[in-house]
Design an enzyme around this catalytic site. Structure first.
Site, mmCIF file in Angstrom:
data_model
loop_
_atom_site.group_PDB
_atom_site.id
_atom_site.type_symbol
_atom_site.label_atom_id
_atom_site.label_comp_id
_atom_site.label_asym_id
_atom_site.label_seq_id
_atom_site.Cartn_x
_atom_site.Cartn_y
_atom_site.Cartn_z
ATOM 1 N N THR A 1 0.803 -1.044 0.104
ATOM 2 C CA THR A 1 0.110 -0.117 -0.023
ATOM 3 C C THR A 1 0.886 1.407 -0.144
ATOM 4 O O THR A 1 0.241 2.424 -0.152
ATOM 5 C CB THR A 1 -0.975 -0.177 1.142
ATOM 6 N N GLU B 1 5.558 3.449 -3.189
ATOM 7 C CA GLU B 1 6.509 2.728 -4.340
ATOM 8 C C GLU B 1 5.701 1.305 -4.350
ATOM 9 O O GLU B 1 5.794 0.853 -5.700
ATOM 10 C CB GLU B 1 7.569 2.278 -3.761
ATOM 11 N N ILE C 1 14.572 -4.528 -2.697
ATOM 12 C CA ILE C 1 15.076 -3.479 -3.536
ATOM 13 C C ILE C 1 15.940 -2.500 -2.572
ATOM 14 O O ILE C 1 16.720 -1.462 -2.668
ATOM 15 C CB ILE C 1 14.202 -2.728 -4.359
ATOM 16 N N ALA C 2 15.710 -2.629 -1.184
ATOM 17 C CA ALA C 2 15.917 -1.594 -0.295
ATOM 18 C C ALA C 2 17.461 -1.271 -0.152
ATOM 19 O O ALA C 2 18.119 -2.154 -0.169
ATOM 20 C CB ALA C 2 15.685 -2.206 1.368
ATOM 21 N N GLU D 1 31.669 -5.211 -10.722
ATOM 22 C CA GLU D 1 32.633 -3.863 -10.480
ATOM 23 C C GLU D 1 33.531 -4.279 -9.532
ATOM 24 O O GLU D 1 33.640 -5.403 -9.081
ATOM 25 C CB GLU D 1 31.485 -2.952 -10.026
ATOM 26 N N HIS E 1 28.996 2.116 -4.667
ATOM 27 C CA HIS E 1 28.464 1.072 -3.818
ATOM 28 C C HIS E 1 29.250 0.849 -2.733
ATOM 29 O O HIS E 1 30.565 0.825 -2.904
ATOM 30 C CB HIS E 1 28.415 0.049 -4.750
#
Lengths: 407, 299
Positions: free
Chosen positions: B17, B20, B99-100, B215, B254
């Site tokens: 809800t 996102e 995805i956090a 990477e 990252h």
């Protein structure tokens, strides 16, 4: 977030890990401004520190160590750590020797926010001890060696057998049998083994309490006195993602090498300072890193690495301000957005140009969701958008070298 | 076919809800994803895009009976992600995508350890998720960008979202398409690592080759080289690895992208992969053409 040695040692003390007696003498304040009073006041603070340490010492104090507090490996080799003694031959006392050493260290041209004046420890052996994580095995990893005081990566490459490894289940935490077992596997005698196990237990508790990425004691001094094991150095790195629950570690100017880097950190914008001629203003860590590579391949040089994608995609103006703080010759904007819509980014870039009136050319390569809209916005503002990353990089390199006129 | 997700995967959305959660649920459904239930504590009885919402994963699974979800998509903030992952694991969901961006390091370790102990796969965090173009997606991909998310027969694994678009566009330009794209994420401790998906790509009859977008930092690329050397993966593999010119000790964006000592350099990764028989591109633009040399005909 890397803690400086003195901050790491404060954490060690709070965890019950013995550290040498010391005093911190500030050269500049945590906000980056010079500490009041200039050189004379600095000398006075150094003398006070020596006097206090002398008073605190149980016997006569023959020597002290002056250690520059900055985030840099190989401080010893660079002459930023100096052992000083009272010299009976010349009659120079310990305090004057400390002042002289401090002067030498500060004259070396590094940005040094503080000096740690520390009692020299009479040691008979140096150990290595660290705790970090193993991303593959998903556990905590303790590394220990009898050959402390040297670079652990060199040791690992040259004599891997000299390092012992202990894996710790993150759900169980470290167990007494493990700390004991490691101590005996290192070949320590009974008393030292007991002290080592206790030290490791405390270090592990600290590791989990502060959400550390790494805690490292290199070297652990083995002394003939009491306490037997003392932390000679302290390296503590706090996980950035956990800082929200550690307000005891605020973001401070002295942790960064430029104003721009500090301001970017406050904004949550990933930023790295370099000394080249092209400012990168890109979206996404992987893409920005790749553009960094491409600039170097093409013979250019990077002035700063900056990401304004993801949650920062509406921060184009702030990002450009940071780039303009550099002496770069060109700003190179490369994005390939997902949630970060191309038209929103283009709009931000155009508004930033209108407000900031940058004094240097801007190359854009903005793609992704709604890039048709982005194209229109950029063209209306008189920019010539590009769509191939490598071509955009080549143009930026030429512009920076002055071999191509501004577009 | 494809791996991890396809049109038969039954998906439960945790945090459905939220802004996102609801936005991307709409897109997931639009692309063909079977979203069967959503979870937001306190909002049972509501619907999002026609999907029923429950207080908890267990309640959603009970209500769905034999059609219970087999995958969970998390739209949950980083500091609550561990709890949400455990909730899904405890409801016997074996495929979880988060995805956090910003999961605390020690919780990343616990998430991976917990998933492994029950043979589940957690993808992420700090990723766009997993997409089998044209079939199903668990994540936040701009699947409408046709020059990137074109269905086809190449598997892609990546540590970076933005770079994936760049590289995948080059693959599609050469006439290829994507079977399944997995973003393992940019965190130091991804829930599942590159090499742990290779067996599935090896088995998938509709994947002809794999591209990895790596990477600097860590050892995931080296693990892929090891899998090839040991014969666990035999299909053509092309790698692009960002950060070749990154200075030592600097964290390039990252958290996982940092070289310390001799470990994690792009040079070491490229050497390991080349030695194993994979192709390594210096630039994104070479990936498509290199892949074409190994796969002359198929899509």
């Amino acid at each position: 977030m890397k803690r400086l040695e003195f901050q790491g040692k404060e954490l060690f003390s709070s965890a019950g890990i013995p550290v040498p007696a010391s005093r911190l003498v500030r050269v500049s304040e945590p906000d980056g401004t010079p500490t009041d009073g200039g050189t004379q006041a600095l000398h006075a603070r150094l003398l006070d520190a020596v006097a206090e340490l002398t008073q605190e010492a149980k016997g006569p104090l023959a020597s002290l160590v002056v250690k520059a507090q900055l985030d840099m490996g190989g401080r010893g080799k660079a002459g930023l750590i100096q052992l000083v003694r009272a010299d009976n031959g010349t009659g120079q006392d310990l305090a004057s020797a400390v002042v002289a050493a401090a002067g030498q260290i500060l004259d070396k041209g590094y940005r040094i926010p503080a000096l740690l004046i520390e009692e020299a420890v009479d040691l008979r052996e140096e150990l290595y001890l660290s705790i970090s994580v193993d991303p593959c095995a998903a556990c905590h990893v303790v590394l220990a060696s009898r050959e402390g005081g040297v670079d652990i990566e060199t040791l690992a490459a040259e004599r891997p057998d000299a390092i012992r490894r202990l894996d710790v289940d993150p759900f169980r935490g470290i167990q007494a049998y493990q700390t004991r077992g490691l101590a005996y596997d290192l070949g320590l005698d009974k008393t030292t083994a007991r002290n080592f196990a206790s030290l490791l237990t405390k270090l592990y508790a600290l590791f989990t309490r502060v959400d550390a990425e790494l805690v490292e004691i290199n070297p652990v001094f083995v002394t003939s006195g009491e306490p037997e094991l003392v932390a000679g150095d302290a390296k503590v790195i706090i996980d950035d993602n956990s800082l929200y629950r550690h307000t005891e570690f605020p973001i401070e100017r002295e942790q960064y090498d430029s104003d721009a880097a500090f301001e970017a950190a406050l904004e949550g914008i990933p930023y790295l300072q370099f000394d080249g001629t092209i400012s990168l203003m890109c979206a996404g860590a992987g893409l920005t890193t790749t553009v960094f590579d491409l600039v170097n391949y093409e013979g250019g040089s990077v002035a700063n690495y900056l990401e304004f994608g993801g949650p920062n995609y509406n921060k184009a103006q702030r990002a450009m301000e940071l780039c303009l703080q550099n002496k770069s010759a060109v700003i190179l904007i490369v994005t390939f957005g997902t949630i970060a819509r191309a038209d929103v980014m283009a709009e931000g870039v155009v508004n930033a140009i209108r407000t900031l009136k940058p004094d240097r050319p801007i190359v854009t390569c903005i793609r992704g969701t709604n890039e048709e809209g982005a194209d229109r916005i950029l063209r209306e503002a008189g920019l010539e958008p590009m769509y191939n990353t490598e071509e955009a990089v080549r143009l930026a390199v030429k512009l920076a070298a002055g071999t191509e006129a501004r577009v | 076919m494809s791996i991890f997700v396809d049109e038969t995967t039954r998906v439960l959305v945790q945090g459905i809800t939220g802004k996102e959660g609801s936005f991307w649920t709409k897109h997931m459904i639009e692309m063909g994803t079977q979203v069967i239930a959503g979870v937001t504590p306190g909002k049972e009885g509501e619907t999002v895009e026609g999907v029923p919402v429950y207080h908890s994963v267990a309640r959603a699974q009970r209500a769905s009976g034999e059609h219970a979800a087999d995958a969970a998509m998390l739209f949950v903030p980083p500091r609550f992600t561990k709890d949400a992952v455990y909730e899904a694991l405890d409801a016997s969901i074996q495929k979880i995508v988060t995805i956090a961006d910003g999961i605390p390091l020690h919780e990343q370790i616990e998430i991976r350890a917990a998933a492994r102990s029950q043979g589940a796969q957690v993808v992420g965090g700090n990723t766009s998720g997993v997409i089998s173009p044209g079939k199903s997606m668990l994540g936040i991909f701009p699947y409408w960008i046709q020059r990137v998310y074109k269905p086809g027969r190449i598997g892609i694994m990546t540590r970076s979202g933005s770079l994936t678009n760049e590289v995948t566009a080059m693959i599609v330009e050469q006439g290829f398409g994507v079977s399944t794209l997995i973003g393992v994420g940019g965190d130091p401790v991804p829930g599942t690592r590159f090499a742990e998906f290779l067996a599935q790509f090896e088995e998938d009859a509709d994947t002809d080759g794999v591209v990895i977008v790596g990477e600097l930092g860590g050892t995931m690329e080296e693990e892929v080289a090891e899998a090839i050397t040991e014969g666990r993966f035999t299909k053509p593999l092309v790698a692009f690895i960002g950060g070749r010119t990154a200075p030592k000790g600097k964290r390039m964006g990252h958290a996982g992208a940092i070289v310390t000592g001799s470990a994690g350099t792009v040079l070491a990764k490229a050497e390991a992969l080349t030695k194993a028989g994979a192709l390594v591109a210096d630039r994104p633009s070479q990936v498509g053409t290199m892949l074409r040399t190994r796969i002359p005909e198929t899509r």
